[in-house]
Motif scaffolding. Structure first.
Motif, PDB file in Angstrom:
ATOM      1  N   GLU A 171      61.639   3.364  52.203  1.00 18.20           N
ATOM      2  CA  GLU A 171      61.279   1.783  52.743  1.00 18.20           C
ATOM      3  C   GLU A 171      61.296   0.862  51.586  1.00 18.20           C
ATOM      4  O   GLU A 171      61.236   1.448  50.530  1.00 18.20           O
ATOM      5  CB  GLU A 171      59.823   1.598  53.638  1.00 18.20           C
ATOM      6  CG  GLU A 171      59.987   2.598  54.578  1.00 18.20           C
ATOM      7  CD  GLU A 171      60.719   2.128  55.805  1.00 18.20           C
ATOM      8  OE1 GLU A 171      60.829   0.933  56.288  1.00 18.20           O
ATOM      9  OE2 GLU A 171      61.779   3.003  56.305  1.00 18.20           O
ATOM     10  N   THR A 172      61.428  -0.328  51.850  1.00 20.38           N
ATOM     11  CA  THR A 172      61.412  -1.390  50.631  1.00 20.38           C
ATOM     12  C   THR A 172      60.102  -1.405  50.011  1.00 20.38           C
ATOM     13  O   THR A 172      58.978  -1.069  50.559  1.00 20.38           O
ATOM     14  CB  THR A 172      61.778  -2.933  51.247  1.00 20.38           C
ATOM     15  OG1 THR A 172      61.624  -3.575  50.084  1.00 20.38           O
ATOM     16  CG2 THR A 172      60.564  -3.117  52.184  1.00 20.38           C
ATOM     17  N   ALA A 173      60.175  -1.230  48.670  1.00 15.77           N
ATOM     18  CA  ALA A 173      58.918  -1.192  47.773  1.00 15.77           C
ATOM     19  C   ALA A 173      58.432  -2.672  47.652  1.00 15.77           C
ATOM     20  O   ALA A 173      56.960  -2.511  47.718  1.00 15.77           O
ATOM     21  CB  ALA A 173      59.348  -0.917  46.500  1.00 15.77           C
ATOM     22  N   ASN A 174      59.218  -3.612  48.086  1.00 13.43           N
ATOM     23  CA  ASN A 174      58.610  -5.134  48.077  1.00 13.43           C
ATOM     24  C   ASN A 174      59.504  -5.978  48.662  1.00 13.43           C
ATOM     25  O   ASN A 174      60.728  -5.858  48.276  1.00 13.43           O
ATOM     26  CB  ASN A 174      58.225  -5.382  46.445  1.00 13.43           C
ATOM     27  CG  ASN A 174      57.254  -6.375  46.596  1.00 13.43           C
ATOM     28  OD1 ASN A 174      56.793  -6.841  47.595  1.00 13.43           O
ATOM     29  ND2 ASN A 174      56.718  -6.895  45.414  1.00 13.43           N
ATOM     30  N   LEU A 183      54.105  -5.701  42.665  1.00  6.55           N
ATOM     31  CA  LEU A 183      53.310  -4.515  43.604  1.00  6.55           C
ATOM     32  C   LEU A 183      51.920  -4.615  43.227  1.00  6.55           C
ATOM     33  O   LEU A 183      51.440  -4.825  42.232  1.00  6.55           O
ATOM     34  CB  LEU A 183      54.107  -3.351  43.097  1.00  6.55           C
ATOM     35  CG  LEU A 183      55.672  -2.995  43.052  1.00  6.55           C
ATOM     36  CD1 LEU A 183      55.893  -1.733  42.559  1.00  6.55           C
ATOM     37  CD2 LEU A 183      55.977  -3.377  44.747  1.00  6.55           C
ATOM     38  N   HIS A 184      51.170  -3.986  44.251  1.00  6.72           N
ATOM     39  CA  HIS A 184      49.663  -4.112  44.141  1.00  6.72           C
ATOM     40  C   HIS A 184      49.097  -3.078  43.070  1.00  6.72           C
ATOM     41  O   HIS A 184      48.103  -3.775  42.276  1.00  6.72           O
ATOM     42  CB  HIS A 184      49.301  -3.565  45.634  1.00  6.72           C
ATOM     43  CG  HIS A 184      49.011  -4.705  46.607  1.00  6.72           C
ATOM     44  ND1 HIS A 184      47.940  -5.738  46.637  1.00  6.72           N
ATOM     45  CD2 HIS A 184      50.138  -5.390  47.341  1.00  6.72           C
ATOM     46  CE1 HIS A 184      48.240  -6.524  47.591  1.00  6.72           C
ATOM     47  NE2 HIS A 184      49.394  -6.196  47.977  1.00  6.72           N
ATOM     48  N   GLU A 185      49.801  -2.359  42.628  1.00  5.14           N
ATOM     49  CA  GLU A 185      49.400  -1.307  41.591  1.00  5.14           C
ATOM     50  C   GLU A 185      49.752  -1.665  40.075  1.00  5.14           C
ATOM     51  O   GLU A 185      49.562  -1.067  39.334  1.00  5.14           O
ATOM     52  CB  GLU A 185      49.840   0.177  41.860  1.00  5.14           C
ATOM     53  CG  GLU A 185      51.290   0.350  42.164  1.00  5.14           C
ATOM     54  CD  GLU A 185      51.853   0.268  43.282  1.00  5.14           C
ATOM     55  OE1 GLU A 185      53.103   0.552  43.371  1.00  5.14           O
ATOM     56  OE2 GLU A 185      51.428  -0.638  44.089  1.00  5.14           O
ATOM     57  N   SER A 186      50.634  -2.792  40.008  1.00  6.96           N
ATOM     58  CA  SER A 186      51.116  -3.354  38.701  1.00  6.96           C
ATOM     59  C   SER A 186      50.229  -4.194  38.201  1.00  6.96           C
ATOM     60  O   SER A 186      49.158  -4.873  38.765  1.00  6.96           O
ATOM     61  CB  SER A 186      52.389  -3.736  39.178  1.00  6.96           C
ATOM     62  OG  SER A 186      52.482  -5.043  39.651  1.00  6.96           O
ATOM     63  N   THR A 187      50.578  -4.217  36.933  1.00  5.78           N
ATOM     64  CA  THR A 187      49.933  -5.418  36.077  1.00  5.78           C
ATOM     65  C   THR A 187      50.930  -6.423  35.548  1.00  5.78           C
ATOM     66  O   THR A 187      51.948  -6.152  35.721  1.00  5.78           O
ATOM     67  CB  THR A 187      49.178  -4.920  34.964  1.00  5.78           C
ATOM     68  OG1 THR A 187      50.227  -4.217  34.041  1.00  5.78           O
ATOM     69  CG2 THR A 187      48.290  -3.770  35.060  1.00  5.78           C
ATOM     70  N   GLU A 188      50.436  -7.573  35.603  1.00  4.82           N
ATOM     71  CA  GLU A 188      51.367  -8.676  35.370  1.00  4.82           C
ATOM     72  C   GLU A 188      52.011  -8.503  33.776  1.00  4.82           C
ATOM     73  O   GLU A 188      51.505  -8.197  32.937  1.00  4.82           O
ATOM     74  CB  GLU A 188      50.714 -10.057  35.323  1.00  4.82           C
ATOM     75  CG  GLU A 188      50.406 -10.636  36.742  1.00  4.82           C
ATOM     76  CD  GLU A 188      49.969 -12.163  36.396  1.00  4.82           C
ATOM     77  OE1 GLU A 188      50.679 -12.887  35.744  1.00  4.82           O
ATOM     78  OE2 GLU A 188      49.070 -12.326  37.404  1.00  4.82           O
ATOM     79  N   SER A 189      53.339  -8.345  34.133  1.00  7.87           N
ATOM     80  CA  SER A 189      54.247  -8.131  32.615  1.00  7.87           C
ATOM     81  C   SER A 189      55.500  -8.784  33.155  1.00  7.87           C
ATOM     82  O   SER A 189      55.764  -9.380  34.258  1.00  7.87           O
ATOM     83  CB  SER A 189      54.151  -6.729  32.476  1.00  7.87           C
ATOM     84  OG  SER A 189      54.782  -6.275  33.558  1.00  7.87           O
TER      85      SER A 189
END
Length: 567
Positions: A171-174, A183-189
């Motif tokens: 499925e699409t990741a985003n 993504l919800h588990e990511s940090t801003e970068s």
């Protein structure tokens, strides 16, 4: 005509394959246009002819570019459909596309590759501006282009879809907005920021939504804002419709008028646009930021608000229903004397879509005929010109075989006909049902609505009677159940078309995975004398892969200027 150094195209697109990061996912082989995805915005004006030079700067991949929603009837080798109307651009070559933008086509479009899974990133917005004053007034506009991102590479996805054993893409990741998402588990970068839609208070904006997703069918809305006014669907102005949310599938485009808040009503300057996938095994929820640009006075400085991060709880509760959205409600803004009456319909052709499952593989078929890039061996239009490997499609044979010619595996139609095309959803070999955004190349059709079960022309005629329906080019074939009996009818979409544009045109599901798996058809509209209008000596370079119509670093292309060609 030789396009030498004195020729200057109106736009240049260079397609490369490189490492790229989107939504915190880095891949080593991403196909981008002019170094980005989405590619650069193209703005054209109706009533003009444009030349767009597309470079295939990749070493190992073929390429085409399709101008989604625009008819290439005047430029038959410019539709960008490999296997149907043109050979692809070979690696390290370029091709000059001729776009004849007719009056009446002002609206929202996009361009994308039509090879394999490339369109997941190889795409960009295309706007056709009105030659005169637009019928709706607004202060400014914004493009909101939606796309998908997957964890797997394009090559891995495509190999899995056509392989044995079959491997799903995942499925699409985003769902991305203008190429951005987090993504919800990511940090801003870098490469992980939420997209920002900048607005000012007390203004009316035209938001142009482009459904450039590969798979996702979405519903979206804006936090703490009222109704929007829908004014355009698929490049056609419609009578205004108030909507509180938007539903958009792959290939569809809509424009809405969006009124921003008064400055005195603003308690904050940032709001979420919330996007949710529909009719998939799992729900993907994504966001962008609607950002009010508020100037500070010298006496009262405006405090700087921290940039919004992903919410812990969704700020909106979006409707979960999908089928029937705005059916019979999108009416042409302008008088429409060309709308074909039921009494004019000469044929009704039902295309039955079906998923074939067995022996480790899965494919999609229309009337038991899957159509993939390896069939036919050369583009249909090329074969029709060369008269070497393809008999001209027979309307008589097609009429004896549910509309499809069994020898050429295409749907023929005669100029002047008024045809109804019924796309019929059916249960797969295991009874599963899916949703499909169906797109037609060439002339736009009149959408007659949709429903469950089997199409009933008498009942549907009562619904459309007296309506001045808008033209469309991409509409949804809904699913009305998760499971049903294999092969049973489970939903339909009806179109009506006055056949006026000779050529070789595709009609297909716009979900990239389904296209790769065979969910495509080809239509040949017109007699051979109506399609093959340019003398053979002028178009030899179009008839062979890597023909002289393709330029490269050592030679200029020899092309035909089709616009205005009468001989």
């Amino acid at each position: 005509m030789r396009h030498d150094s004195s020729f200057s195209p109106d736009f240049i697109l260079r397609v490369t394959e490189q490492a790229f990061t989107q939504s915190c996912i880095t891949k080593n082989e991403v196909i981008v246009i002019n170094g980005s995805t989405p590619g650069p915005e193209l703005r054209l004006t109706e009533g003009n002819v444009y030349w767009i030079r597309v470079f295939n700067d990749m070493d190992n991949n073929n390429l085409t570019m399709h101008w989604h929603g625009l008819s290439m009837a005047a430029s038959p080798f410019s539709d960008g459909t490999p296997g149907a109307s043109q050979w692809p651009i070979p690696p390290n070559h370029f091709f000059d596309y001729e776009l004849d933008i007719g009056i009446g086509t002002a609206g929202t479009y996009f361009y994308h590759s039509h090879i394999g899974f490339q369109a997941v990133t190889a795409a960009g917005p295309l706007i056709v501006e009105d030659a005169g004053k637009p019928p709706y007034q607004y202060d400014d506009e914004r493009i909101i282009a939606l796309s998908d991102i997957f964890e797997k590479s394009d090559n891995e996805i495509e190999a899995g879809l056509v392989g044995n054993p079959f491997q799903w893409s995942g499925e699409t990741a985003n769902v991305l907005v203008n190429g951005q998402g987090q993504l919800h588990e990511s940090t801003e970068s870098p490469g992980c920021d939420l997209a920002t839609i900048s607005v000012e208070p007390e203004k009316t904006y035209r938001f142009r939504f482009i459904g450039g997703t590969a798979l996702s069918f979405v519903t979206l809305g804006f936090e703490d804002h009222g109704d929007m006014i829908l004014i355009e669907a698929d490049g056609n102005y419609v009578k205004p419709v108030n909507i509180s949310y938007l539903q958009i599938g792959s290939g569809q485009r809509f424009s809405v008028l969006f009124k921003t808040k008064r400055r005195s009503d603003l308690t904050k300057s940032q709001f979420f646009m919330q996007i949710e996938t529909r009719d998939r095994p799992s729900l993907t929820r994504s966001y962008a930021i609607l950002d009010y640009k508020l100037t500070s006075s010298k006496r009262v400085p405006r405090p700087i608000e921290p940039r919004l991060s992903l919410p812990q709880q969704p700020p909106l509760t979006l409707p979960t229903n999908t089928f029937g959205w705005l059916d019979y409600k999108l009416l042409s803004l302008f008088p429409n004397p060309d709308f074909p009456l039921t009494s004019e319909v000469t044929r009704r052709i039902t295309i039955r879509t079906h998923q074939i499952i067995g022996n480790g593989s899965i494919m999609w078929a229309q009337d038991d005929s899957p159509w993939i890039e390896s069939f036919p061996k050369e583009p249909y239009l090329v074969s029709l010109y060369k008269k070497d490997s393809l008999e001209f499609p027979s309307l008589d044979r097609a009429n004896l075989n549910h509309g499809i010619d069994p020898i050429t595996r295409v749907f023929p139609a005669a100029l002047g006909e008024v045809i109804e095309i019924i796309i019929q959803n059916t249960g797969s070999d295991v009874g599963s049902v899916d949703v499909h955004p169906f797109h037609a190349h060439g002339a736009h059709y009149y959408d007659l609505g949709s429903g469950n079960g089997t199409y009933d022309p008498v009942a549907n005629e009562d619904k459309i009677k007296g309506l001045s329906l808008a033209r469309r080019d991409t509409t949804m074939l809904y699913k009305y159940a998760e499971k049903t009996t294999p092969g049973i009818d489970m939903g339909w979409r009806a179109w009506r078309l006055r056949v006026t544009e000779p050529g070789v045109w595709m009609i297909h599901c716009h979900i990239l995975q389904h296209m790769v798996m065979g969910m495509q058809t080809v239509w040949v509209m017109g007699k051979d004398s109506e399609i093959i209008k340019v003398p053979m000596e002028h178009i030899q370079g179009y008839l062979e892969y890597s023909g002289s119509v393709n330029g490269n670093s050592t030679h200029d292309p020899h092309v035909v200027h089709f616009a205005g060609t009468t001989d």
